[in-house]
Design a protein around this motif. Structure first.
Motif, PDB file in Angstrom:
ATOM      1  N   ASP A  93      37.763  41.024  35.751  1.00 43.69           N
ATOM      2  CA  ASP A  93      38.299  41.249  37.097  1.00 43.69           C
ATOM      3  C   ASP A  93      37.353  40.628  38.116  1.00 43.69           C
ATOM      4  OD1 ASP A  93      39.450  42.139  39.404  1.00 43.69           O
ATOM      5  OD2 ASP A  93      38.980  44.261  39.102  1.00 43.69           O
ATOM      6  N   THR A  94      37.760  39.500  38.685  1.00 43.13           N
ATOM      7  CA  THR A  94      36.896  38.791  39.637  1.00 43.13           C
ATOM      8  C   THR A  94      36.664  39.602  40.904  1.00 43.13           C
ATOM      9  OG1 THR A  94      37.848  36.733  38.794  1.00 43.13           O
ATOM     10  CG2 THR A  94      36.558  36.593  40.804  1.00 43.13           C
ATOM     11  N   ASN A 128      44.562  33.638  39.622  1.00 38.85           N
ATOM     12  CA  ASN A 128      45.346  34.839  39.299  1.00 38.85           C
ATOM     13  C   ASN A 128      46.307  34.660  38.124  1.00 38.85           C
ATOM     14  OD1 ASN A 128      44.567  36.799  41.464  1.00 38.85           O
ATOM     15  ND2 ASN A 128      45.262  35.125  42.773  1.00 38.85           N
ATOM     16  N   TRP A 129      46.310  33.507  37.462  1.00 43.01           N
ATOM     17  CA  TRP A 129      47.189  33.359  36.306  1.00 43.01           C
ATOM     18  C   TRP A 129      46.962  34.483  35.302  1.00 43.01           C
ATOM     19  CZ3 TRP A 129      46.010  27.459  35.747  1.00 43.01           C
ATOM     20  CH2 TRP A 129      46.937  26.729  36.524  1.00 43.01           C
ATOM     21  N   TYR A 130      45.716  34.764  35.010  1.00 41.22           N
ATOM     22  CA  TYR A 130      45.385  35.776  33.998  1.00 41.22           C
ATOM     23  C   TYR A 130      44.563  36.919  34.594  1.00 41.22           C
ATOM     24  CZ  TYR A 130      46.679  31.781  31.114  1.00 41.22           C
ATOM     25  OH  TYR A 130      47.344  30.716  30.559  1.00 41.22           O
ATOM     26  N   HIS A 131      44.685  37.088  35.906  1.00 38.94           N
ATOM     27  CA  HIS A 131      43.924  38.146  36.579  1.00 38.94           C
ATOM     28  C   HIS A 131      44.395  39.518  36.116  1.00 38.94           C
ATOM     29  CE1 HIS A 131      41.782  40.292  39.739  1.00 38.94           C
ATOM     30  NE2 HIS A 131      42.912  40.882  40.072  1.00 38.94           N
ATOM     31  N   HIS A 132      43.486  40.285  35.564  1.00 37.39           N
ATOM     32  CA  HIS A 132      43.793  41.657  35.126  1.00 37.39           C
ATOM     33  C   HIS A 132      42.781  42.581  35.790  1.00 37.39           C
ATOM     34  CE1 HIS A 132      45.339  44.880  32.637  1.00 37.39           C
ATOM     35  NE2 HIS A 132      44.104  45.180  32.280  1.00 37.39           N
ATOM     36  N   GLY A 133      43.153  43.052  36.967  1.00 39.76           N
ATOM     37  CA  GLY A 133      42.248  43.913  37.717  1.00 39.76           C
ATOM     38  C   GLY A 133      42.921  44.399  38.976  1.00 39.76           C
ATOM     39  N   ARG A 134      42.119  44.808  39.931  1.00 43.34           N
ATOM     40  CA  ARG A 134      42.664  45.364  41.162  1.00 43.34           C
ATOM     41  C   ARG A 134      43.372  44.274  41.968  1.00 43.34           C
ATOM     42  NH1 ARG A 134      39.388  49.007  45.674  1.00 43.34           N
ATOM     43  NH2 ARG A 134      41.237  49.614  46.868  1.00 43.34           N
ATOM     44  N   ARG A 135      44.439  44.668  42.624  1.00 43.48           N
ATOM     45  CA  ARG A 135      45.187  43.731  43.449  1.00 43.48           C
ATOM     46  C   ARG A 135      44.354  43.335  44.657  1.00 43.48           C
ATOM     47  NH1 ARG A 135      50.911  45.093  46.514  1.00 43.48           N
ATOM     48  NH2 ARG A 135      51.421  42.939  47.134  1.00 43.48           N
ATOM     49  N   TRP A 136      44.292  42.023  44.922  1.00 45.70           N
ATOM     50  CA  TRP A 136      43.463  41.531  46.025  1.00 45.70           C
ATOM     51  C   TRP A 136      43.913  42.120  47.370  1.00 45.70           C
ATOM     52  CZ3 TRP A 136      39.185  38.662  45.049  1.00 45.70           C
ATOM     53  CH2 TRP A 136      39.092  38.031  43.817  1.00 45.70           C
TER      54      TRP A 136
END
Length: 791
Positions: free
Chosen positions: A422-423, A444-452
């Protein structure tokens, strides 16, 4: 004008309440008048009856004779003397027309200064509805109270009144005094104190003016009709319709047609001037105001939808915090490594915000694959030192911003760096204010974390790369491009508030505008100034011909370049081209040029500002896959000719006289000859400024809405002072926000599955960072940062 239904409702409530109080007071006073009149009537009747009884008793009363000359008793003589006067009183005051005769000749001694005609009419109406009398014949008649008859006809000051009429009987005089007091009280400023308040009066006037002219519509807000409901549904469903292939302009036309039907219904019977005013109103704004007014009339207040962020950071130190997240870092000389670095440096010059630049950290094995000349770093601190030194040599000042690293892995197939984990967690919550995502779709293609958009107050995406153009060149490119297009739309809707496209060469993304927000290295502008000075001194500024510079991969324009040179080999006889670049396709490119016997010299890649490139006069860039070629801007800044394709990626450069665009292969030959035979024109100060990073930063602040955000003391406060936007944001639910939140939630669920990630091309193990990243960046293991609780 926006209808303020709450204010108008309060105003009418106040007027109705005051009217009822006046009416109740008038009813009470009229009842008192009736009671006193009845008491007078009963008193006269009782007194009359007593007189009759007295006469009857006197006539039947017998007194013993004392003598023949004896006189009647003194009491009887007194009554006989009083009888004529009593008869006169009874004749006058017991007459049925007594009240009318006396009241007609009364003259009010004070003038009513406030027009109470409406209140009088209301009181008369109440009396007419409630008072009925039965005459002597048993027939019901209306007993109406008329103010003209009650007060008497008004006369001038010089008119002479009847002396006898002004001599009122004392009870009647008291009644008139009581009525005058009522008149004074009803016309006093105390009763209408609220109306004399200037602010209140203005609000009432504004509310009444904003009400529709139709009497029926002025009473209450009309409910939404079917065309309005359909228009709202289509507009709010724009994100979903776009995902299934229905273009945005088609949805806009549907909404406009539906709103025009409603507008035409409202315009029936209106004047031409009124029609023009309504037509000038934006359809979307008009529909928003209409929905907001209906919702407010029902008392509804919208506080937010599903999946909305809570508890966002609001700066308390007086400065805003900007986090710039990019997908590459020096010494990899790519656009996403260089341009975000300059953006951070120039944004940090302002004291209004503090800036943090987040760049990917690669393990040693990945650094050897990515960074040129076998350059590697053993720690993030060592790489940060290299980045800052490189930047300071080019901008001429020491930028004050922070550099942080997040875990990343290099994908050989995609030739790009993919974030691991999660960046967003690498930006502290206290600094999570404004985020700038360089290549937001890539991040964000593979972003798995909190929504920006949940963590940050304002999220801006900057699109650098035309991924669709690259993918179409691969195997099954059309199918892959179709899927990637919709995935890009998906992640942009889910994670960004605003998107900037450097040119129209990219796909039409939601929430996006087109603007070049990149500048050139100040070093190139200095080189251009030096060229102008040499010209003025009579020195030869350019001693070499044409060149091309770029990463040696087919997608960077090498395919187009070789095709053009091969097709017009004889037309360009004697033309030599030097090509500078390194890349994965270097061997294939060189083999193709050698096979076609082209006059092309391949040299190793180097910095565009290298001294060996200053003597070239013409920069050739046939690429149609770029979004905005940085090398083209740098060549123009150095005062060179640029020959480029007539393509949306070059729209920004068309205004420069040294930019020569071609539309066909024959036109390409003509432009190359024109450039070789002529000398470039010196840049004007305005053209030089437009290429600079100062101008690019100003454009970025304007088009990304950061000017409004950074200059506001409140979170995302709008400069709109008419209250319309605030009212809509509070009252109007947004289906788009619900859809975007649902897309973000679905994306989070899908990217959490390792099998789905691998099927879509993700690097194995990138959902979380690995042990090497923990060691290099001094991070806690993923299972410690995000523990999984089981039984």
């Amino acid at each position: 004008m926006v209808v303020n239904d709450a204010s108008s409702s309060n105003a009418f409530s106040f007027i109705s309440k005051g009217w009822r109080e006046v009416r109740d007071s008038a009813d009470a006073d009229l009842q008192l008048i009736k009671d006193r009149a009845n008491s007078f009537k009963n008193l006269a009747t009782s007194f009359d009856r007593e007189i009759e009884n007295f006469f009857n008793s006197a006539s039947s009363f017998s007194v013993p004779a004392i003598g023949s000359g004896s006189s009647p008793p003194a009491e009887i003589e007194f009554v006989k003397k009083l009888q004529p006067k009593i008869s006169e009183i009874r004749r006058v005051y017991s007459s049925p027309d007594f009240s009318k005769t006396v009241l007609e000749k009364w003259k009010p001694r004070t003038r009513i200064r406030i027009d109470l005609s409406a209140i009088k009419n209301a009181i008369v109406s109440e009396v007419e509805d409630g008072d009925r009398v039965i005459d002597g014949d048993g027939v019901r008649k209306w007993n109406r109270v008329r103010f003209r008859e009650f007060w008497g006809e008004s006369r001038g000051e010089n008119e002479i009144e009847d002396v006898h009429v002004n001599r009122d009987w004392e009870p009647i005089q008291a009644l008139k005094t009581r009525l005058r007091e009522f008149e004074k009280r009803s016309s006093s400023a105390e009763m209408f104190e609220g109306f004399k308040n200037g602010d209140f009066v203005e609000k009432v006037k504004s509310s009444l003016r904003s009400i529709c002219k139709d009497p029926e519509d002025s009473k209450e807000v009309a409910p939404l009709d079917v065309p309005e409901l359909l228009a709202s549904l289509v507009r709010q469903s724009g994100s979903f319709l776009d995902q299934i292939g229905i273009r945005t302009d088609v949805c806009d036309k549907i909404v406009e047609n539906l709103c025009n039907k409603r507008k035409n219904q409202l315009l029936w019977g209106t004047s031409t001037g009124e029609t023009s005013v309504i037509e000038n109103v934006n359809v979307n704004d008009e529909l928003d105001a209409r929905i907001a007014s209906v919702l407010e009339s029902t008392g509804h207040c919208y506080d937010g939808g599903f999946w909305t962020g809570q508890g966002k950071h609001i700066p308390s130190d007086g400065k805003r915090h900007v986090a710039i997240v990019t997908t590459a870092s020096l010494p990899w000389m790519t656009g996403t490594a260089v341009n975000p670095l300059f953006r951070a440096a120039y944004l940090a010059q302002s004291a209004k915000q503090s800036v943090t630049l987040l760049v990917p950290w690669l393990s040693m094995s990945d650094q050897e694959l990515v960074y040129p000349n076998h350059l590697t770093f053993s720690s993030p601190e060592e790489q940060e030192t290299y980045i800052r030194k490189w930047l300071e040599e080019r901008v001429g000042f020491k930028p004050d911003f922070k550099i942080s690293f997040y875990p990343g892995k290099f994908s050989k197939e995609r030739r790009s760096i993919i974030p691991a984990g999660d960046t967003s967690q690498f930006v502290p919550s206290k600094d999570a204010d404004i985020a700038i995502l360089e290549e937001p779709e890539h991040l964000n293609w593979y972003h798995h974390g909190r929504r920006w958009t949940d963590k940050f107050n304002h999220v801006v995406g900057v699109v650098h790369t035309n991924y669709l153009e690259y993918i179409k060149r691969e195997k099954n490119g059309a199918l892959q491009a179709f899927l990637v297009k919709h995935i890009n739309n998906w992640v942009i809707r889910a994670y960004c508030h605003k998107v900037l496209r450097l040119s129209a060469a990219t796909q039409d993304l939601p929430k996006s505008v087109i603007c070049n927000v990149h500048g050139v290295n100040p070093k190139f502008l200095k080189i251009g100034e030096k060229v102008d000075e040499d010209r003025k001194l009579g020195n030869i500024a350019f001693s070499k011909g044409a060149y091309f510079l770029g990463k040696m991969v087919w997608a960077k324009g090498y395919r187009e370049l070789i095709d053009l040179l091969a097709k017009h080999k004889h037309d360009l006889h004697g033309f030599n081209l030097d090509v500078f670049g390194n890349g994965e396709d270097a061997h294939e490119v060189q083999s193709a040029a050698k096979k076609l016997e082209l006059n092309v010299n391949f040299l190793r890649g180097r910095d565009h500002a290298d001294d060996s490139l200053h003597g070239y006069k013409v920069f050739i860039n046939p690429s149609v896959s770029d979004v905005l070629c940085t090398a083209t801007a740098e060549a123009l800044a150095m005062g060179k000719f640029v020959v480029c394709a007539d393509h949306p990626s070059n729209d920004f450069f068309r205004s420069f006289p040294n930019c020569l665009t071609y539309k066909s292969s024959e036109d390409f030959v003509a432009k190359v000859k024109e450039a070789l035979e002529n000398e470039p024109r010196p840049l004007t100060p305005e053209e030089r400024y437009n290429l600079s990073w100062e101008a690019a930063t100003q454009r970025f602040l304007e088009y990304s809405d950061l000017n409004k955000v950074l200059n506001s003391d409140k979170e995302l406060e709008s400069n709109n002072t008419d209250g319309k936007a605030i009212r809509k944001s509070i009252s109007t639910p947004s289906l788009t926000e619900v859809v975007d939140g649902g897309l973000a939630f679905a994306h989070y669920c899908l990217t959490g599955n390792e099998l789905l990630r691998l099927c879509t091309g993700a690097i194995p193990g990138t959902r979380d960072y690995d042990g090497q990243h923990c060691k290099d960046l001094h991070l806690q293991p993923p299972q410690v940062e995000n523990p999984i609780y089981t039984w």
